[in-house]
Design a protein around this motif. Structure first.
Motif, PDB file in Angstrom:
ATOM      1  N   VAL A   1      -4.856   5.960   1.261  1.00 22.61           N
ATOM      2  CA  VAL A   1      -4.067   4.748   1.089  1.00 22.61           C
ATOM      3  C   VAL A   1      -4.427   4.123  -0.253  1.00 22.61           C
ATOM      4  N   VAL A   2      -3.410   3.875  -1.071  1.00 21.34           N
ATOM      5  CA  VAL A   2      -3.614   3.194  -2.350  1.00 21.34           C
ATOM      6  C   VAL A   2      -3.123   1.758  -2.191  1.00 21.34           C
ATOM      7  N   HIS A   3      -4.031   0.808  -2.361  1.00 24.94           N
ATOM      8  CA  HIS A   3      -3.641  -0.604  -2.269  1.00 24.94           C
ATOM      9  C   HIS A   3      -3.178  -1.049  -3.659  1.00 24.94           C
ATOM     10  N   ALA A   4      -1.884  -1.091  -3.838  1.00 19.87           N
ATOM     11  CA  ALA A   4      -1.347  -1.407  -5.175  1.00 19.87           C
ATOM     12  C   ALA A   4      -1.280  -2.907  -5.417  1.00 19.87           C
ATOM     13  N   LEU A   5      -0.912  -3.670  -4.398  1.00 16.39           N
ATOM     14  CA  LEU A   5      -0.795  -5.135  -4.550  1.00 16.39           C
ATOM     15  C   LEU A   5      -1.467  -5.829  -3.377  1.00 16.39           C
TER      16      LEU A   5
ATOM     17  N   GLY B   1      -0.613  -7.086 -17.377  1.00 16.72           N
ATOM     18  CA  GLY B   1      -1.820  -6.668 -16.674  1.00 16.72           C
ATOM     19  C   GLY B   1      -2.180  -5.248 -17.021  1.00 16.72           C
ATOM     20  N   PRO B   2      -3.378  -4.822 -16.673  1.00 20.17           N
ATOM     21  CA  PRO B   2      -3.829  -3.482 -17.026  1.00 20.17           C
ATOM     22  C   PRO B   2      -2.978  -2.407 -16.369  1.00 20.17           C
ATOM     23  N   SER B   3      -3.030  -1.225 -16.951  1.00 19.34           N
ATOM     24  CA  SER B   3      -2.290  -0.100 -16.414  1.00 19.34           C
ATOM     25  C   SER B   3      -2.701   0.143 -14.957  1.00 19.34           C
ATOM     26  N   GLY B   4      -1.721   0.312 -14.092  1.00 20.13           N
ATOM     27  CA  GLY B   4      -2.005   0.619 -12.694  1.00 20.13           C
ATOM     28  C   GLY B   4      -2.262  -0.602 -11.822  1.00 20.13           C
ATOM     29  N   CYS B   5      -2.038  -1.809 -12.357  1.00 21.71           N
ATOM     30  CA  CYS B   5      -2.329  -3.018 -11.556  1.00 21.71           C
ATOM     31  C   CYS B   5      -1.171  -3.374 -10.634  1.00 21.71           C
ATOM     32  N   GLY B   6      -0.069  -2.663 -10.730  1.00 18.62           N
ATOM     33  CA  GLY B   6       1.000  -2.879  -9.749  1.00 18.62           C
ATOM     34  C   GLY B   6       2.220  -3.635 -10.257  1.00 18.62           C
ATOM     35  N   LYS B   7       2.380  -3.733 -11.576  1.00 19.80           N
ATOM     36  CA  LYS B   7       3.517  -4.493 -12.128  1.00 19.80           C
ATOM     37  C   LYS B   7       4.851  -3.849 -11.742  1.00 19.80           C
ATOM     38  N   THR B   8       4.941  -2.530 -11.963  1.00 19.41           N
ATOM     39  CA  THR B   8       6.182  -1.820 -11.629  1.00 19.41           C
ATOM     40  C   THR B   8       6.409  -1.857 -10.124  1.00 19.41           C
ATOM     41  N   THR B   9       5.325  -1.738  -9.377  1.00 16.92           N
ATOM     42  CA  THR B   9       5.444  -1.802  -7.916  1.00 16.92           C
ATOM     43  C   THR B   9       6.068  -3.129  -7.503  1.00 16.92           C
ATOM     44  N   LEU B  10       5.593  -4.225  -8.098  1.00 14.96           N
ATOM     45  CA  LEU B  10       6.141  -5.535  -7.719  1.00 14.96           C
ATOM     46  C   LEU B  10       7.616  -5.631  -8.088  1.00 14.96           C
TER      47      LEU B  10
ATOM     48  N   SER C   1       0.859  -1.191   0.000  1.00 11.83           N
ATOM     49  CA  SER C   1       0.000   0.000   0.000  1.00 11.83           C
ATOM     50  C   SER C   1       0.886   1.230   0.000  1.00 11.83           C
ATOM     51  N   TYR C   2       0.434   2.247  -0.714  1.00 11.48           N
ATOM     52  CA  TYR C   2       1.117   3.540  -0.682  1.00 11.48           C
ATOM     53  C   TYR C   2       0.234   4.513   0.090  1.00 11.48           C
ATOM     54  N   GLU C   3       0.860   5.400   0.826  1.00 15.41           N
ATOM     55  CA  GLU C   3       0.103   6.494   1.438  1.00 15.41           C
ATOM     56  C   GLU C   3       0.385   7.740   0.623  1.00 15.41           C
ATOM     57  N   THR C   4      -0.675   8.443   0.243  1.00 11.95           N
ATOM     58  CA  THR C   4      -0.470   9.642  -0.576  1.00 11.95           C
ATOM     59  C   THR C   4      -1.250  10.817   0.004  1.00 11.95           C
ATOM     60  N   GLY C   5      -0.943  11.996  -0.522  1.00 13.69           N
ATOM     61  CA  GLY C   5      -1.684  13.198  -0.134  1.00 13.69           C
ATOM     62  C   GLY C   5      -1.114  13.848   1.113  1.00 13.69           C
TER      63      GLY C   5
ATOM     64  N   SER D   1      -6.717  -5.876 -11.986  1.00 17.54           N
ATOM     65  CA  SER D   1      -6.496  -4.568 -11.369  1.00 17.54           C
ATOM     66  C   SER D   1      -7.281  -4.438 -10.078  1.00 17.54           C
ATOM     67  N   ARG D   2      -7.125  -3.390  -9.536  1.00 19.70           N
ATOM     68  CA  ARG D   2      -6.681  -2.887  -8.267  1.00 19.70           C
ATOM     69  C   ARG D   2      -7.493  -3.307  -7.069  1.00 19.70           C
ATOM     70  N   PRO D   3      -6.921  -3.773  -6.019  1.00 21.91           N
ATOM     71  CA  PRO D   3      -5.479  -3.939  -5.879  1.00 21.91           C
ATOM     72  C   PRO D   3      -4.985  -5.098  -6.724  1.00 21.91           C
TER      73      PRO D   3
ATOM     74  N   ASP E   1      11.612  -3.277 -16.667  1.00 18.46           N
ATOM     75  CA  ASP E   1      10.319  -2.596 -16.603  1.00 18.46           C
ATOM     76  C   ASP E   1       9.969  -1.991 -17.958  1.00 18.46           C
ATOM     77  N   GLU E   2       9.207  -2.709 -18.744  1.00 15.11           N
ATOM     78  CA  GLU E   2       8.850  -2.289 -20.106  1.00 15.11           C
ATOM     79  C   GLU E   2      10.074  -1.765 -20.869  1.00 15.11           C
ATOM     80  N   PRO E   3      11.134  -2.551 -20.933  1.00 13.61           N
ATOM     81  CA  PRO E   3      12.391  -2.025 -21.478  1.00 13.61           C
ATOM     82  C   PRO E   3      12.303  -1.632 -22.948  1.00 13.61           C
TER      83      PRO E   3
ATOM     84  N   THR F   1       5.603  -5.998 -19.216  1.00 17.41           N
ATOM     85  CA  THR F   1       5.232  -5.507 -20.541  1.00 17.41           C
ATOM     86  C   THR F   1       3.733  -5.271 -20.626  1.00 17.41           C
ATOM     87  N   HIS F   2       3.342  -4.424 -21.585  1.00 14.35           N
ATOM     88  CA  HIS F   2       1.925  -4.247 -21.907  1.00 14.35           C
ATOM     89  C   HIS F   2       1.551  -5.081 -23.119  1.00 14.35           C
ATOM     90  N   SER F   3       2.527  -5.736 -23.723  1.00  8.31           N
ATOM     91  CA  SER F   3       2.277  -6.430 -24.980  1.00  8.31           C
ATOM     92  C   SER F   3       2.132  -7.933 -24.749  1.00  8.31           C
TER      93      SER F   3
HETATM   94  N1  LIG Z   1       4.889   6.337  -5.174  1.00  9.06           N
HETATM   95  C1  LIG Z   1       3.577   6.110  -5.228  1.00  9.06           C
HETATM   96  N2  LIG Z   1       2.731   6.738  -4.393  1.00  9.06           N
HETATM   97  C2  LIG Z   1       1.412   6.513  -4.421  1.00  9.06           C
HETATM   98  N3  LIG Z   1       0.806   5.661  -5.273  1.00  9.06           N
HETATM   99  C3  LIG Z   1       1.592   5.011  -6.143  1.00  9.06           C
HETATM  100  C4  LIG Z   1       3.009   5.186  -6.177  1.00  9.06           C
HETATM  101  N4  LIG Z   1       3.526   4.410  -7.155  1.00  9.06           N
HETATM  102  C5  LIG Z   1       2.482   3.766  -7.714  1.00  9.06           C
HETATM  103  N5  LIG Z   1       1.317   4.127  -7.113  1.00  9.06           N
HETATM  104  C6  LIG Z   1      -0.019   3.607  -7.425  1.00  9.06           C
HETATM  105  O1  LIG Z   1       0.011   2.194  -7.290  1.00  9.06           O
HETATM  106  C7  LIG Z   1      -0.754   1.575  -8.331  1.00  9.06           C
HETATM  107  C8  LIG Z   1       0.137   0.638  -9.114  1.00  9.06           C
HETATM  108  O2  LIG Z   1       1.103   1.404  -9.844  1.00  9.06           O
HETATM  109  P1  LIG Z   1       2.213   0.723 -10.761  1.00  9.06           P
HETATM  110  O3  LIG Z   1       3.016   1.804 -11.392  1.00  9.06           O
HETATM  111  O4  LIG Z   1       2.926  -0.297 -10.001  1.00  9.06           O
HETATM  112  O5  LIG Z   1       1.290   0.003 -11.857  1.00  9.06           O
HETATM  113  P2  LIG Z   1       1.681  -0.621 -13.266  1.00  9.06           P
HETATM  114  O6  LIG Z   1       0.895  -1.864 -13.417  1.00  9.06           O
HETATM  115  O7  LIG Z   1       3.161  -0.749 -13.396  1.00  9.06           O
HETATM  116  O8  LIG Z   1       1.146   0.508 -14.251  1.00  9.06           O
HETATM  117  P3  LIG Z   1       1.569   0.826 -15.780  1.00  9.06           P
HETATM  118  O9  LIG Z   1       1.289  -0.418 -16.545  1.00  9.06           O
HETATM  119  O10 LIG Z   1       0.672   1.947 -16.167  1.00  9.06           O
HETATM  120  O11 LIG Z   1       3.017   1.204 -15.777  1.00  9.06           O
HETATM  121  C9  LIG Z   1      -1.341   2.712  -9.160  1.00  9.06           C
HETATM  122  O12 LIG Z   1      -2.633   2.977  -8.679  1.00  9.06           O
HETATM  123  C10 LIG Z   1      -0.430   3.885  -8.859  1.00  9.06           C
HETATM  124  O13 LIG Z   1      -1.103   5.100  -8.970  1.00  9.06           O
END
Ligand SMILES: Nc1ncnc2c1ncn2[C@@H]1O[C@H](COP(=O)(O)OP(=O)(O)OP(=O)(O)O)[C@@H](O)[C@H]1O
Length: 264
Positions: free
Chosen positions: A25-29, A46-55, A14-18, A216-218, A165-167, A198-200
């Motif tokens: 709290v954003v539950h990313a994974l 997975g779809p944009s924002g599903c947390g791939k980069t986070t993982l 989870s990320y804390e924002t704001g 997607s999310r979380p 990460d999407e190289p 990747t997105h592909s």
């Molecule tokens: N530093 C951060 N602070 C707060 N929220 C974040 C942060 N980084 C990512 N998020 C949120 O966590 C969720 C997952 O983001 P992430 O970048 O991991 O997704 P992704 O699957 O890699 O997306 P994309 O395919 O668009 O690159 C999103 O809702 C994003 O807004």
């Protein structure tokens, strides 16, 4: 040759924002479990924002997880380590340094001898096919060449694991296909474990032994697929194999309704 298994065990992030008073709290994974064998090639789709980069960042130890555990070689990871290296979509090269200088960069904290650093860097510059360009600066290179430098820089520390990460996301279609073949060649040569975002769908099938599809999310893993093709996969003709199109369709069916940002 990679020897360390990656175990992702019921991971949540989870990320804390704001601002402080309006913390969100954003539950990313949530509940993400995945095991990657040493030397394996696994893609995360997975779809944009599903947390791939986070993982990927969590595996690298760049950001802390909030639930579960990630183990590399049986040890829980908390920080970045030299057994893992990251390859970024936007290359992140130092513009004032040459190709050689960029690839030497991560070695500067551990190897005091310049000659030794350069010998190691040259080996990897050669591996990615840029020997003739080692004195060039990034702005003198194409996107594909810049990403070759990014890959050489990651390989220079001789990591067990490449986190990518999407190289190839910033490259044109033709360069992207060439780079995919190049990456498989380097992967087979070095035996590194690759975790590839990747997105592909096509790119994931062409490259990987196994594909983890996120919903997607979380973000959580909704399915895993084994890719039925042997390596080497230098023949782009496998893209026309009926098993390729069947798998592509199956993954697409799963993603339907959940995604909005796939490239094929
Ligand atoms: N530093 C951060 N602070 C707060 N929220 C974040 C942060 N980084 C990512 N998020 C949120 O966590 C969720 C997952 O983001 P992430 O970048 O991991 O997704 P992704 O699957 O890699 O997306 P994309 O395919 O668009 O690159 C999103 O809702 C994003 O807004």
């Amino acid at each position: 040759m990679s020897t360390q298994k990656i175990e992702i065990d019921t991971v949540g992030k989870s990320y804390e924002t704001g601002p402080r008073k309006k913390r969100k709290v954003v539950h990313a994974l949530k509940d993400v479990s995945l095991t990657i064998a040493p030397g394996g090639f696994v893609s995360l789709l997975g779809p944009s924002g599903c947390g791939k980069t986070t993982l990927l960042k969590c595996i690298d130890g760049l950001i802390p997880i909030t639930e579960g555990e990630i183990r590399v070689g049986g040890k829980a990871i908390a920080d970045p380590g030299r057994d893992r290296a990251f390859v970024f979509q936007d290359f992140r090269l130092l513009p004032w340094r040459t190709v050689l200088g960029n690839v030497c960069f991560p070695l500067e904290t551990t190897i005091s001898s310049k000659a030794e650093r350069e010998a190691i860097a040259k080996k990897y510059i050669d591996m990615v096919g840029l020997t003739a360009f080692e004195r060039h600066h990034p702005h003198e290179l194409s996107g594909g060449m810049q990403q070759r430098v990014g890959i050489a820089r990651a390989l220079a520390v001789d990591p067990d694991i490449l986190l990518m990460d999407e190289p190839f996301g910033a490259l044109d279609a033709q360069t992207r296909e060439l780079m995919q073949v190049e990456l498989l060649r380097i992967w087979e040569l070095t035996g590194k474990t690759v975790v590839f975002v990747t997105h592909s769908v096509d790119e994931a099938i062409f490259l990987s032994q196994r594909i983890a599809v996120f919903s997607s999310r979380p973000g959580t893993i909704s399915a895993e697929f084994d890719v039925p093709f042997a390596y080497p996969r230098t023949d782009l003709g496998i893209r026309r194999d009926p098993r390729f199109t069947d798998l592509r369709q199956e993954i697409w069916r799963l993603l339907k309704g959940d995604q909005n940002s796939f490239s094929d």
